[in-house]
Design an enzyme around this catalytic site. Structure first.
Site, PDB file in Angstrom:
ATOM      1  CD1 TRP A 102      85.939  42.799  29.372  1.00 32.76           C
ATOM      2  CD2 TRP A 102      86.364  44.853  30.145  1.00 32.76           C
ATOM      3  NE1 TRP A 102      85.578  43.700  28.403  1.00 32.76           N
ATOM      4  CE2 TRP A 102      85.827  44.967  28.838  1.00 32.76           C
ATOM      5  CE3 TRP A 102      86.725  46.027  30.817  1.00 32.76           C
ATOM      6  CZ2 TRP A 102      85.623  46.202  28.206  1.00 32.76           C
ATOM      7  CZ3 TRP A 102      86.523  47.252  30.192  1.00 32.76           C
ATOM      8  CH2 TRP A 102      85.980  47.320  28.906  1.00 32.76           C
ATOM      9  CG  ASP A 172      82.670  43.234  35.298  1.00 32.98           C
ATOM     10  OD1 ASP A 172      81.490  43.342  34.904  1.00 32.98           O
ATOM     11  OD2 ASP A 172      83.642  43.766  34.703  1.00 32.98           O
ATOM     12  CE  LYS A 196      79.553  45.515  27.175  1.00 33.75           C
ATOM     13  NZ  LYS A 196      80.533  45.366  28.223  1.00 33.75           N
TER      14      LYS A 196
HETATM   15  C1  LIG Z   1      81.744  46.153  28.645  1.00 29.16           C
HETATM   16  C2  LIG Z   1      82.422  45.684  29.884  1.00 29.16           C
HETATM   17  C3  LIG Z   1      82.995  46.575  30.789  1.00 29.16           C
HETATM   18  C4  LIG Z   1      83.034  48.068  30.556  1.00 29.16           C
HETATM   19  O1  LIG Z   1      81.842  48.677  30.765  1.00 29.16           O
HETATM   20  P1  LIG Z   1      81.715  50.272  30.712  1.00 29.16           P
HETATM   21  O2  LIG Z   1      80.245  50.480  30.667  1.00 29.16           O
HETATM   22  O3  LIG Z   1      82.417  50.755  29.489  1.00 29.16           O
HETATM   23  O4  LIG Z   1      82.310  50.810  31.946  1.00 29.16           O
HETATM   24  C5  LIG Z   1      83.570  46.054  31.935  1.00 29.16           C
HETATM   25  N1  LIG Z   1      83.568  44.742  32.194  1.00 29.16           N
HETATM   26  C6  LIG Z   1      83.037  43.850  31.326  1.00 29.16           C
HETATM   27  C7  LIG Z   1      83.065  42.405  31.652  1.00 29.16           C
HETATM   28  C8  LIG Z   1      82.436  44.302  30.152  1.00 29.16           C
HETATM   29  O5  LIG Z   1      81.903  43.423  29.283  1.00 29.16           O
END
Ligand SMILES: *Cc1c(COP(=O)(O)O)cnc(C)c1O
Length: 360
Positions: A102, A172, A196
């Protein structure tokens, strides 16, 4: 009705009381005669839902008054571009710490908007550990330092908050937001896709310090401009109304369960059951450095990957789904977000023991 134990990395399992409440309120929200999906985002009903969700998030995370909470769209992958478009203009440069898939994606995307310095990378350890702060080569002129607080694919998580001095820290937090208390004041900006730990997909949470707003590059689309969204209470464009409503129900549920300290205790207890078992088994393994192991996503491998399919089939037959690891790392991954009950983790470990006895 039988509900499975859903170990999906996202969109992920939601608290059952939240789903029941949403079902109850589906046709007629609080006597309005409408579903939340059918409401104007500018009507008093939805405005109250929106305000309640924001106020719960602020309360649970202890968001200081000088931070704005934005409900946006585009997901965390969208934010990979939206963050630099809004923040990198200050000096034209940003520092990124690479800890897995990521953060690598974030780095790649940011390069379109300015000069990106990879201040540290976990590549040497094949991303099984977070590089120590003492190894980071930070640029004091960077507009911000970006980290991914929990790498959902490889299962490495920061259990400390990096000190970046006067340079704002951007995180993030898609896969560990609400999983434990966070000192928001140590961050300049936090973003997370909701799917999530907070609700359905389609909603992105951005928590941003006031002084970082208002520096967007001229190319930044209006819908993704933090200043415009902040001035318009996240309603510059139509926000993802139903997702905000469900997130509000999840936040209320988290509060009813005792808030983020209680979530942390619950998540630590669940993760300990799984890691303890993995560490005491010669049949299964987890490669992540102990101090950096994720409480949310637990990747593991079987001794022989020829057994993977049989393992997944057997799990499915017992009502445990979505355990297949990400294609880039293989093996298995159990995502055990807030809404995964401890019974789910116990059932998984019981099954793993049986499988080991039969195939070990
Ligand atoms: C799932 C995830 C993403 C991607 O998210 P999207 O909704 O598909 O843009 C980005 N960063 C992390 C840490 C994630 O777990």
């Amino acid at each position: 009705m039988t509900r499975v134990f859903n170990f999906s990395p996202g969109p992920a399992t939601l608290p059952e009381p939240v789903l029941r409440k949403a079902a109850e309120e589906m046709l007629d929200w609080h006597g309005s005669g409408m579903s939340v999906m059918e409401m104007s985002h500018r009507g008093k009903e939805f405005i109250s839902i929106h305000a309640q969700a924001e106020s719960l998030l602020r309360e649970l995370m202890g968001v200081p008054a000088n931070y704005r909470v934005l409900f946006m769209q585009g997901g965390a992958i969208g934010e990979n571009a939206i963050v630099p478009m809004n923040l990198i203009g200050k000096t034209g440069k940003a520092d990124y710490v690479s800890t897995g898939d990521w953060s690598k994606k974030s780095i790649k995307e940011a390069k379109s908007y300015g000069k990106v310095n990879v201040a540290a990378s976990g590549e040497a350890s094949t991303f099984t550990a977070i590089p120590a702060r003492s190894e980071w080569k930070l640029d004091p002129e960077a507009s911000y330092v970006h980290i991914c607080s929990n790498e959902t694919i490889s299962g490495v998580e920061y259990h400390w908050t990096p000190d970046t001095g006067a340079v704002p820290l951007v995180a993030d937090m898609s896969s560990n937001i609400l999983s434990r208390p966070v000192d928001v004041s140590k961050y300049g900006l936090i973003y997370a896709g909701a799917q999530k730990n907070m609700g359905p997909s389609g909603l992105t949470i951005v928590i941003v310090r006031d002084d970082l707003i208002g520096h967007a590059l001229p190319i930044c689309p209006s819908a993704f401009n933090y200043q415009l969204q902040s001035e318009n209470d996240s309603m510059y464009n139509t926000p993802p109304t139903y997702a905000i409503y469900i997130a509000g129900l999840v936040l209320q549920h988290v509060k009813d369960q005792g808030g983020l300290k209680a979530m942390e205790a619950h998540n630590k207890a669940k993760a300990a059951i799984l890691y303890d078992y993995l560490d005491n088994s010669s049949f299964y393994s987890n490669p992540v450095a102990r101090e950096d192991r994720s409480l949310m996503n637990v990747p593991f491998k079987l001794k022989d990957d020829a057994l993977d399919d049989a393992f997944l089939k057997g799990a499915q037959a017992k009502g445990m789904i979505q355990l297949k690891g990400h294609r880039s790392v293989g093996g298995m991954r159990a995502s055990i977000y807030n809404a995964m009950p401890i019974e789910g983790v116990k059932a998984l470990v019981t099954y793993m023991k049986e499988f080991e006895v039969q195939n070990g």
